[in-house]
Design an enzyme around this catalytic site. Structure first.
Site, PDB file in Angstrom:
ATOM      1  N   LYS A   1       2.146  -7.946   5.012  1.00  0.00           N
ATOM      2  CA  LYS A   1       1.755  -6.547   4.249  1.00  0.00           C
ATOM      3  C   LYS A   1       2.703  -5.631   4.252  1.00  0.00           C
ATOM      4  CE  LYS A   1      -2.265  -4.725   2.463  1.00  0.00           C
ATOM      5  NZ  LYS A   1      -3.184  -5.302   1.607  1.00  0.00           N
TER       6      LYS A   1
ATOM      7  N   ARG B   1       0.856  -1.282   0.074  1.00  0.00           N
ATOM      8  CA  ARG B   1      -0.067   0.161   0.021  1.00  0.00           C
ATOM      9  C   ARG B   1       1.062   1.140  -0.112  1.00  0.00           C
ATOM     10  NH1 ARG B   1      -5.343   0.401   3.748  1.00  0.00           N
ATOM     11  NH2 ARG B   1      -5.636  -1.367   2.214  1.00  0.00           N
TER      12      ARG B   1
ATOM     13  N   THR C   1     -11.614  -9.516  -6.724  1.00  0.00           N
ATOM     14  CA  THR C   1     -12.300  -8.885  -5.395  1.00  0.00           C
ATOM     15  C   THR C   1     -13.731  -8.316  -5.535  1.00  0.00           C
ATOM     16  OG1 THR C   1      -9.954  -8.180  -4.734  1.00  0.00           O
ATOM     17  CG2 THR C   1     -11.900  -7.198  -3.569  1.00  0.00           C
TER      18      THR C   1
ATOM     19  N   GLY D   1     -16.484   4.555  -2.300  1.00  0.00           N
ATOM     20  CA  GLY D   1     -15.254   4.439  -2.999  1.00  0.00           C
ATOM     21  C   GLY D   1     -15.442   3.854  -4.514  1.00  0.00           C
ATOM     22  N   CYS D   2     -14.792   4.568  -5.450  1.00  0.00           N
ATOM     23  CA  CYS D   2     -15.343   4.145  -6.938  1.00  0.00           C
ATOM     24  C   CYS D   2     -13.699   4.235  -7.469  1.00  0.00           C
ATOM     25  CB  CYS D   2     -16.148   5.346  -7.546  1.00  0.00           C
ATOM     26  SG  CYS D   2     -17.489   5.586  -6.770  1.00  0.00           S
TER      27      CYS D   2
ATOM     28  N   ALA E   1     -13.253   1.950   0.246  1.00  0.00           N
ATOM     29  CA  ALA E   1     -12.199   2.761   0.395  1.00  0.00           C
ATOM     30  C   ALA E   1     -11.489   2.635   1.571  1.00  0.00           C
ATOM     31  CB  ALA E   1     -12.683   4.121   0.282  1.00  0.00           C
TER      32      ALA E   1
ATOM     33  N   VAL F   1     -11.859  -1.508  -7.491  1.00  0.00           N
ATOM     34  CA  VAL F   1     -12.677  -2.454  -6.881  1.00  0.00           C
ATOM     35  C   VAL F   1     -14.381  -1.951  -6.752  1.00  0.00           C
ATOM     36  CG1 VAL F   1     -13.362  -3.901  -4.956  1.00  0.00           C
ATOM     37  CG2 VAL F   1     -10.819  -3.550  -5.474  1.00  0.00           C
TER      38      VAL F   1
ATOM     39  N   LYS G   1      -7.608 -13.732   6.495  1.00  0.00           N
ATOM     40  CA  LYS G   1      -8.114 -13.791   5.103  1.00  0.00           C
ATOM     41  C   LYS G   1      -7.648 -14.868   4.106  1.00  0.00           C
ATOM     42  CE  LYS G   1      -8.191  -9.905   2.493  1.00  0.00           C
ATOM     43  NZ  LYS G   1      -8.026  -8.847   1.698  1.00  0.00           N
TER      44      LYS G   1
END
Length: 346
Positions: free
Chosen positions: A78, A42, A149, A179-180, A237, A183, A66
């Site tokens: 991560k 990230r 996802t 959140g656009c 998001a 995903v 997960k």
């Protein structure tokens, strides 16, 4: 660090600094009980280095859960890269990050996450083989994990609709989607095609407005989406958006979205349950991307097999919902208990 609330017997936390490029990153390996720690990188601004550390600790633990719940032979890890005002994500910057990943000797496998792209993964792959999410030819598994996802979120949301609202179709279901990005857009497209009614919001209002216009939905301001009256709130998001105040303001029956670490504190799952809101644990519902990425990295399976593995998210969530109803525990507690048993930490 060892006394931080989100430190959960992490196996390793590596701080990376490259003076030449300005790279500042943290790589956290939560568990390698089931295999190499897999989780994306990230790239985003953080208020402080402590905030970045908290985020990577939570995200890596979420990846352990997960991957375990998805039945993958991978542990959880991560990486977060601190985006500063003067940061330039140059080729040298990315290669320095690749060297840091490679120095872990295969204990960590990365892919793209927020702020990273397929192109960035191509650059990393020049210096380390412990990377996935690379461009692939048609008919091959792998590539951008976003659409996979979204597929898992769609199927998991269908399980939530069946359990909470006794509905078998998306026709007329109102989804408030936050959140656009990659995903969120792919999910909105699936929902619109299935007959859902969409209310969309994004940090970039023009992006939300354009997507809403294309799909026949409605765009609202970013600060209005969480109080929109709808059947489903779908956070796609930032994480940690469900806290005491925001949960009290929700006007939905279901929360089901792609964002990682949606619950701000351990007690927020119980707060949702107390309000009668069905929560789809984020790391269970959003596993489609990592299922696709792991198939690519391990060089196994084909698109049909990957799609079948992602389709299993629907039944897995149905089992979590059923156990929560049977036991009286919140869905997040049920899922955490299942995941911790799988990674040998029960």
């Amino acid at each position: 660090m060892f006394d931080m609330p989100d430190f959960d017997a992490h196996e390793a936390v590596t701080f990376v600094h490259d003076a030449g490029t300005g790279l500042a990153a943290i790589i956290a390996l939560h568990s390698t009980h089931l295999g190499p720690a897999a989780g994306g990188t990230r790239f985003q601004p953080y208020a402080s280095a402590d905030a970045a550390l908290t985020d990577v600790l939570r995200l890596s633990r979420g990846m352990s859960y997960k991957n375990a719940m998805a039945g993958l032979p991978m542990g959880g890890g991560k990486a977060v890269v601190l985006q500063r005002p003067d940061t330039v994500k140059s080729e040298a910057f990315l290669l320095a990050l690749a060297d840091a990943v490679d120095a872990l000797g295969g204990r960590y496998v990365t892919a793209e996450d927020m702020g990273m792209s397929e192109h960035d993964m191509v650059v990393l792959a020049r210096r380390t083989r412990h990377v996935a999410g690379l461009p692939v030819a048609a008919g091959e598994v792998g590539g951008n994990p976003g659409p996979m996802t979204a597929m898992g979120i769609f199927l998991g949301m269908r399980a939530a609709l069946a359990h909470r609202l006794a509905r078998v179709s998306f026709t007329g279901v109102h989804v408030a989607l936050q959140g656009c990005g990659s995903v969120g857009t792919a999910l909105a497209e699936r929902l619109a095609a299935a007959g859902a009614r969409l209310t969309l919001a994004d940090a970039d209002p023009l992006r939300a407005a354009a997507l809403a216009a294309r799909l026949g939905g409605t765009a609202v301001a970013a600060d209005a989406i969480m109080t929109t009256s709808a059947d489903v709130f779908s956070p796609c998001a930032a994480g940690a958006i469900l806290d005491d105040a925001s949960i009290a303001a929700l006007d939905v029956a279901i929360v089901a979205g792609a964002a990682n670490n949606q619950l701000a504190t351990p007690g927020d799952g119980a707060r949702l349950a107390a309000r009668g809101i069905l929560y789809a644990p984020d790391y269970v519902i959003n596993a489609g991307g990592i299922i696709n990425v792991v198939a690519e990295y391990l060089g196994r399976g084909d698109p049909a097999t990957v799609n079948a593995d992602i389709a299993a998210i629907e039944g897995r969530l149905a089992a979590v919902f059923a156990e929560a109803a049977r036991s009286g525990r919140s869905t997040d507690v049920v899922a955490d208990s299942m995941a911790r048993r799988l990674i040998g930490r029960d």
